[in-house]
Write a protein that holds these residues in place. Sequence first.
Motif, PDB file in Angstrom:
ATOM      1  N   PRO A 324     -57.878 -38.899   1.649  1.00 47.79           N
ATOM      2  CA  PRO A 324     -57.648 -40.429   2.277  1.00 47.79           C
ATOM      3  C   PRO A 324     -57.968 -41.085   0.906  1.00 47.79           C
ATOM      4  N   LEU A 325     -57.097 -42.189   0.422  1.00 47.23           N
ATOM      5  CA  LEU A 325     -57.545 -43.009  -0.583  1.00 47.23           C
ATOM      6  C   LEU A 325     -57.669 -44.390  -0.053  1.00 47.23           C
ATOM      7  N   VAL A 326     -56.873 -44.807   1.038  1.00 52.27           N
ATOM      8  CA  VAL A 326     -56.762 -46.119   1.466  1.00 52.27           C
ATOM      9  C   VAL A 326     -56.880 -45.776   2.912  1.00 52.27           C
ATOM     10  N   ASP A 327     -57.803 -46.277   3.698  1.00 55.60           N
ATOM     11  CA  ASP A 327     -57.963 -46.112   5.165  1.00 55.60           C
ATOM     12  C   ASP A 327     -57.410 -46.968   5.898  1.00 55.60           C
ATOM     13  N   ASN A 328     -56.079 -46.739   6.514  1.00 51.47           N
ATOM     14  CA  ASN A 328     -55.343 -48.042   6.991  1.00 51.47           C
ATOM     15  C   ASN A 328     -54.749 -47.166   8.426  1.00 51.47           C
ATOM     16  N   PRO A 329     -55.341 -47.473   9.482  1.00 51.85           N
ATOM     17  CA  PRO A 329     -54.756 -46.740  10.622  1.00 51.85           C
ATOM     18  C   PRO A 329     -53.303 -47.171  11.227  1.00 51.85           C
ATOM     19  N   SER A 330     -52.976 -48.396  10.930  1.00 52.97           N
ATOM     20  CA  SER A 330     -51.707 -48.999  11.132  1.00 52.97           C
ATOM     21  C   SER A 330     -50.387 -47.907  10.465  1.00 52.97           C
ATOM     22  N   VAL A 331     -50.538 -47.298   9.438  1.00 55.73           N
ATOM     23  CA  VAL A 331     -49.538 -46.718   8.798  1.00 55.73           C
ATOM     24  C   VAL A 331     -48.780 -45.877   9.872  1.00 55.73           C
ATOM     25  N   GLY A 332     -47.427 -45.986  10.132  1.00 57.32           N
ATOM     26  CA  GLY A 332     -46.683 -45.078  11.022  1.00 57.32           C
ATOM     27  C   GLY A 332     -46.807 -45.712  12.365  1.00 57.32           C
ATOM     28  N   GLN A 333     -47.738 -46.398  12.878  1.00 54.68           N
ATOM     29  CA  GLN A 333     -47.907 -46.729  14.300  1.00 54.68           C
ATOM     30  C   GLN A 333     -46.957 -48.078  14.630  1.00 54.68           C
ATOM     31  N   ASN A 334     -47.112 -48.194  15.589  1.00 52.39           N
ATOM     32  CA  ASN A 334     -46.155 -49.400  16.207  1.00 52.39           C
ATOM     33  C   ASN A 334     -44.743 -49.372  16.144  1.00 52.39           C
ATOM     34  N   PHE A 335     -44.329 -48.061  15.986  1.00 54.89           N
ATOM     35  CA  PHE A 335     -43.023 -47.694  15.908  1.00 54.89           C
ATOM     36  C   PHE A 335     -42.250 -47.830  17.082  1.00 54.89           C
ATOM     37  N   SER A 336     -41.065 -48.832  16.783  1.00 55.72           N
ATOM     38  CA  SER A 336     -40.242 -49.173  18.144  1.00 55.72           C
ATOM     39  C   SER A 336     -38.783 -49.047  17.729  1.00 55.72           C
ATOM     40  N   ASP A 337     -38.079 -48.865  18.690  1.00 48.25           N
ATOM     41  CA  ASP A 337     -36.540 -48.883  18.623  1.00 48.25           C
ATOM     42  C   ASP A 337     -35.902 -49.435  19.967  1.00 48.25           C
ATOM     43  N   HIS A 338     -34.859 -49.852  19.881  1.00 45.43           N
ATOM     44  CA  HIS A 338     -34.048 -50.343  21.010  1.00 45.43           C
ATOM     45  C   HIS A 338     -33.855 -49.042  21.880  1.00 45.43           C
ATOM     46  N   THR A 339     -33.590 -48.749  23.119  1.00 43.68           N
ATOM     47  CA  THR A 339     -33.170 -47.723  23.748  1.00 43.68           C
ATOM     48  C   THR A 339     -31.730 -47.686  24.030  1.00 43.68           C
ATOM     49  N   SER A 340     -31.382 -46.601  24.272  1.00 41.40           N
ATOM     50  CA  SER A 340     -29.777 -46.429  24.460  1.00 41.40           C
ATOM     51  C   SER A 340     -29.333 -45.715  25.888  1.00 41.40           C
ATOM     52  N   THR A 341     -28.965 -46.182  26.617  1.00 42.83           N
ATOM     53  CA  THR A 341     -28.453 -45.551  27.924  1.00 42.83           C
ATOM     54  C   THR A 341     -26.980 -45.746  28.093  1.00 42.83           C
ATOM     55  N   PRO A 342     -26.325 -44.540  27.955  1.00 39.58           N
ATOM     56  CA  PRO A 342     -24.930 -44.289  28.137  1.00 39.58           C
ATOM     57  C   PRO A 342     -24.336 -44.411  29.568  1.00 39.58           C
ATOM     58  N   VAL A 343     -23.651 -45.315  29.952  1.00 43.61           N
ATOM     59  CA  VAL A 343     -23.201 -45.788  31.173  1.00 43.61           C
ATOM     60  C   VAL A 343     -21.644 -45.652  30.920  1.00 43.61           C
ATOM     61  N   SER A 344     -20.964 -45.196  32.158  1.00 41.85           N
ATOM     62  CA  SER A 344     -19.423 -45.063  31.906  1.00 41.85           C
ATOM     63  C   SER A 344     -18.783 -45.513  33.338  1.00 41.85           C
ATOM     64  N   PHE A 345     -17.662 -46.272  33.260  1.00 39.32           N
ATOM     65  CA  PHE A 345     -17.259 -47.026  34.553  1.00 39.32           C
ATOM     66  C   PHE A 345     -15.715 -46.424  34.492  1.00 39.32           C
ATOM     67  N   ALA A 346     -15.249 -46.185  35.696  1.00 36.46           N
ATOM     68  CA  ALA A 346     -13.898 -45.824  35.881  1.00 36.46           C
ATOM     69  C   ALA A 346     -12.981 -47.095  35.903  1.00 36.46           C
ATOM     70  N   ALA A 347     -11.933 -46.964  35.499  1.00 36.99           N
ATOM     71  CA  ALA A 347     -10.949 -48.105  35.285  1.00 36.99           C
ATOM     72  C   ALA A 347      -9.496 -47.931  35.286  1.00 36.99           C
ATOM     73  N   MET A 348      -8.588 -48.813  35.384  1.00 36.59           N
ATOM     74  CA  MET A 348      -7.439 -48.470  35.346  1.00 36.59           C
ATOM     75  C   MET A 348      -6.688 -49.657  34.542  1.00 36.59           C
ATOM     76  N   THR A 349      -6.628 -49.414  33.137  1.00 35.47           N
ATOM     77  CA  THR A 349      -6.162 -50.486  32.098  1.00 35.47           C
ATOM     78  C   THR A 349      -5.414 -49.593  30.808  1.00 35.47           C
ATOM     79  N   GLN A 350      -4.919 -50.381  29.886  1.00 32.80           N
ATOM     80  CA  GLN A 350      -4.653 -49.739  28.770  1.00 32.80           C
ATOM     81  C   GLN A 350      -5.642 -48.986  28.080  1.00 32.80           C
ATOM     82  N   SER A 351      -5.388 -47.753  27.821  1.00 28.17           N
ATOM     83  CA  SER A 351      -6.539 -46.978  26.822  1.00 28.17           C
ATOM     84  C   SER A 351      -6.334 -47.431  25.382  1.00 28.17           C
TER      85      SER A 351
END
Length: 594
Positions: A324-351
């Motif tokens: 260790p040269l620089v002690d910084n516990p925040s490096v690599g922490q607080n990692f965030s991303d949006h979540t992605s949930t695929p949802v499909s819908f049945a429909a009748m229209t132009q593809s």
Amino acid sequence: MHLKHQALLLLILLGIRVALGAVLIKDLDDLSKEVSYDYIIIGGGTAGSVVAARLGENPRLQILVIEAGPSNEEIFDTRVPGLWPTLAQTRVDWNYTTTAQKGINGGVVEYPRAKMLGGCSSHNGMVYTRGSRDDWDRYASIIGNEELTWQSVLPVMFKTERLTKPTPSGHLIPNIHGKRGKVSVSAPFTNIPFNDMLLQASAELKEEFPFLLDMNDGRVIGTGWVQSTIDNGERSSATTTYLKETGKNVHILLNSQVTRVVPVNSSGLEFRGVEVAENAQAPRRTIIAKKEVIVSGGAINTPHILLNSGIGNRGELEKVGIRPLVDNPSVGQNFSDHTSTPVSFAAMTQSTDFDQQAALEQWNQTRTGPLAQLSPTNHITWIRLPADTPPFHAGLADPTAGPDSPHIEVIYISLSSDSGSGVAPTSVPQVSSGSANVTIQSLIANLHPISRGSITLASSDPFDHPLIDFAIFTKPLDMAIAREGIRSVRRLFSAPGLRDTVFGTSSPAANVTSDEELDAYIKSVSAPLGHAVGTAAMSPYGASWGVVDPDFRVKGTKGLRVVDASVIPLTPSGHTQAAVYAFAEMASVIIAGG
Ligand SMILES: Cc1cc2nc3c(=O)[nH]c(=O)nc-3n(C[C@H](O)[C@H](O)[C@H](O)COP(=O)(O)OP(=O)(O)OC[C@H]3O[C@@H](n4cnc5c(N)ncnc54)[C@H](O)[C@@H]3O)c2cc1C
Ligand SMILES: *[C@@H]1O[C@H](CO)[C@@H](O)[C@H](O)[C@H]1NC(C)=O
Ligand SMILES: *[C@@H]1O[C@H](CO)[C@@H](O)[C@H](O)[C@H]1NC(C)=O
Ligand SMILES: *[C@@H]1O[C@H](CO)[C@@H](O)[C@H](O)[C@H]1NC(C)=O
Ligand SMILES: *[C@@H]1O[C@H](CO)[C@@H](O)[C@H](O)[C@H]1NC(C)=O
Ligand SMILES: *[C@@H]1O[C@H](CO)[C@@H](O)[C@H](O)[C@H]1NC(C)=O
Ligand SMILES: *[C@@H]1O[C@H](CO)[C@@H](O)[C@H](O)[C@H]1NC(C)=O
């Protein structure tokens, strides 16, 4: 003008053309030991390209960019907007996977990150969104920096943005866009009946889904037309713009991975040395920057590089055998991303299906057709859950930055007659313009998860992948918001304008209505969206947390800054590239100022 003069002018113009453009160095052996560099930029990605180009505007400075991957120009598919989904998990991707994610039944999911010039701007989905006014005002307040308010950041965004046709009237507000920046932003669209039906349904339920004339106007709530970083049918990225326009004082070393940054002498913490190698077996070479080193490896690789360099949590570093040269516990922490949930819908229209081969021919000839867009659908719906929505009853704090910010984004992907397929179906012949049974493929994103993950080291070998843990859905609020997102889209699709077209959610979520069933469904299909931030977060000077100061300097070091998505402390209400460009433009001014 006289013919002779014209010819002369042409020659001069050609001469200037030839003189422009960075110097590409294809491997480490070809990097001269004679040239010394003022600045070394680690990673020729989205942010790195901006900083290189802006610093390079001063012809007296010598700049070296070190990029682990090849040039984007070797990869034809990077140019064709509609082919973006084919670029992940190829030789220009780091091929990362996450650790087993408890919140999605222990699932291990792929996590694309580009490994080529331009970084993720060379293979991303090209959606152009700035986030909300509230998001930026919150960044300003957390970091204690007025330069980050929405009002202050807009002119910075204009430096990046060049509004480019097509920009159909009624699809955006031209006067809130930059016209003379670098990266093209346009709004191509396909003419499909679903456009009108969706806008009609939104209008009918305008409390929850108002029509949003421009999703880059600060208030991000409702259904609007997508804007994207596309220039006349071709991808516009950090490398096709910023880097392409630099002069010969910018050198780009390709196919070379930085393993560590190192102090220039044993007593100090002046990290102006950059250790680099072509691969794990090859010898490493150290190059010293005269002024500074800028780490722009992206939200996964930047903390990886810092940790390998001994900048991080002392105990964790010692565990894997790194001094260790620089002690910084925040490096690599607080990692965030949006979540992605695929949802499909049945429909009748132009593809929206199209013949891939014919579409590529058309694109090759005229830069038009279905592949000239990022997807064959044209809208995004941003949803702010009403204050009386169940998760907020329990007294849980609203995770958004304010009332003009959405909780949920609905990304429409395609209206496909091939119910099993995802993005860009292959060679399904275009049926008549009539209606067909289609599946509306969509992704439902929780934009402000409060779960926080981490990037940590698997070993002391810089060529090993880091451990990538999103901790996705480890907080009940995140799940509750995703769940309400599905309910909300169902409400939209049962509005009069759509209820004769959309029959309901398709399998396997078809009949799922209770909280428990929805949660089980969400856990079985979700993944992170690809908008990672926070792993080298910017915080106020002197703060007890965070990795960089408001001037992008790594706390506790000299000669070392981080400029990329990892400095953004919290996810924005939108896709991340516009924010990355803005932070990089801001950093460039600060660095050039000394
Ligand atoms: C599949 C996908 C789709 C996306 N879609 C969108 C979208 O539609 N709209 C949007 O706004 N955002 C989108 N994003 C997110 C957006 O592209 C990123 O947030 C942004 O480009 C990140 O920029 P960056 O500069 O932080 O990192 P990057 O652009 O990833 O740049 C990092 C660069 O550093 C290089 N590098 C890393 N480590 C080293 C090393 N050790 N040595 C040398 N070089 C190194 C990498 O190869 C890379 O070129 C998407 C992302 C992905 C992955
Ligand atoms: C990623 O995986 C693909 C498919 O297995 C492979 O072809 C490619 O070379 C890998 N990329 C890298 C950078 O190793
Ligand atoms: C460390 O480097 C700095 C400048 O790079 C120099 O001024 C200083 O004397 C060096 N210290 C030692 C102990 O070598
Ligand atoms: C994570 O960020 C928050 C601010 O958003 C801060 O209070 C906290 O200390 C940070 N945690 C770490 C480990 O850096
Ligand atoms: C389109 O152009 C690319 C690059 O020139 C070529 O490889 C490809 O075969 C062409 N495809 C079609 C269908 O014309
Ligand atoms: C659509 O699906 C329904 C039910 O599966 C079927 O009865 C109908 O014939 C289909 N319509 C078309 C145009 O394929
Ligand atoms: C949903 O419920 C209906 C009626 O109960 C049933 O016919 C159908 O098969 C169910 N669909 C799924 C995907 O479970």
